[in-house]
Design a protein around this motif. Sequence first.
Motif, short mmCIF file in Angstrom:
data_model
loop_
_atom_site.label_atom_id
_atom_site.label_comp_id
_atom_site.label_asym_id
_atom_site.label_seq_id
_atom_site.Cartn_x
_atom_site.Cartn_y
_atom_site.Cartn_z
N PRO A 77 -90.29 -6.76 1.61
CA PRO A 77 -90.33 -6.58 0.16
C PRO A 77 -89.04 -7.06 -0.50
N LEU A 78 -89.18 -7.53 -1.72
CA LEU A 78 -88.02 -8.00 -2.48
C LEU A 78 -88.34 -7.91 -3.96
N VAL A 79 -87.37 -7.46 -4.75
CA VAL A 79 -87.50 -7.39 -6.21
C VAL A 79 -86.44 -8.29 -6.80
N ILE A 80 -86.87 -9.22 -7.66
CA ILE A 80 -85.98 -10.19 -8.28
C ILE A 80 -86.09 -10.04 -9.79
N MET A 93 -97.12 -12.95 2.49
CA MET A 93 -96.75 -12.04 1.41
C MET A 93 -97.57 -12.30 0.16
N ARG A 94 -97.46 -11.36 -0.75
CA ARG A 94 -98.00 -11.54 -2.10
C ARG A 94 -96.81 -11.64 -3.05
N VAL A 95 -96.96 -12.46 -4.07
CA VAL A 95 -95.92 -12.62 -5.07
C VAL A 95 -96.51 -12.24 -6.42
N PHE A 96 -95.80 -11.37 -7.13
CA PHE A 96 -96.20 -10.97 -8.47
C PHE A 96 -95.11 -11.40 -9.44
N HIS A 97 -95.52 -12.07 -10.51
CA HIS A 97 -94.60 -12.55 -11.55
C HIS A 97 -94.92 -11.77 -12.82
N PHE A 98 -93.97 -10.95 -13.23
CA PHE A 98 -94.12 -10.13 -14.43
C PHE A 98 -93.32 -10.73 -15.58
N ASP A 99 -93.87 -10.66 -16.78
CA ASP A 99 -93.14 -11.02 -17.99
C ASP A 99 -93.32 -9.84 -18.95
N LEU A 100 -92.25 -9.10 -19.13
CA LEU A 100 -92.33 -7.87 -19.94
C LEU A 100 -91.88 -8.07 -21.38
N ILE A 103 -98.06 0.11 -12.32
CA ILE A 103 -96.92 -0.71 -11.90
C ILE A 103 -96.46 -0.40 -10.48
N ARG A 104 -96.51 0.82 -10.08
CA ARG A 104 -96.01 1.18 -8.74
C ARG A 104 -96.82 0.54 -7.61
N ASP A 105 -98.09 0.22 -7.89
CA ASP A 105 -98.95 -0.39 -6.89
C ASP A 105 -98.54 -1.81 -6.53
N TYR A 106 -97.75 -2.44 -7.36
CA TYR A 106 -97.33 -3.82 -7.12
C TYR A 106 -96.11 -3.90 -6.19
N PHE A 107 -95.30 -2.90 -6.18
CA PHE A 107 -94.03 -2.93 -5.44
C PHE A 107 -94.23 -2.32 -4.05
N THR A 108 -94.89 -3.09 -3.17
CA THR A 108 -95.20 -2.62 -1.82
C THR A 108 -94.47 -3.48 -0.79
N ASP A 109 -94.60 -3.10 0.47
CA ASP A 109 -93.84 -3.75 1.54
C ASP A 109 -94.20 -5.20 1.79
#
Length: 153
Positions: free
Chosen positions: A27-30, A73-80, A94-100
């Motif tokens: 997992p990684l958060v950018i 992996m899966r990659v999710f691109h958010f624009d807030l 939102i919490r369902d997206y930030f998984t291992d």
Amino acid sequence: MMIKRTLADERQTIELGSQLATALHAPLVIYLQGDLGMGKTTFTRGLVQALGHQGAVKSPTYALVESYEFNAMRVFHFDLYRLQDPEELEFMGIRDYFTDDCVCLVEWPERGFGLLPPADLDVELRENSDGGRDVMITARTSAGETCLKKVVS
């Protein structure tokens, strides 16, 4: 750990995203920081296409999130940008997206303050005096540092 680069044009922004893609692991958060038009989505396009995505990579300004599936992996691109209240993120799960098995790239992360996990990497893009972009990528965790070391080597 931090790296700084000067990017003359869109091509170099895409190339930097591609370089980072070779070092990614879940997992990684950018967090992607910078004013409108600084190249956050362009950087993401380089990253996602380097991972093997063949289609368009667009800003999820209205949808809030775009997803990309890969073998590892899966990659999710958010624009807030259009988010009115961070609580809206709770309604979208939102919490369902930030998984291992996920790498999450978040534009305008300050709009989700309090509900987003902390960044492993912080990518900041700013316009420079030559009309290009200066980018600073800062590792905020050991996972981020591991990733950046691969980019630098």
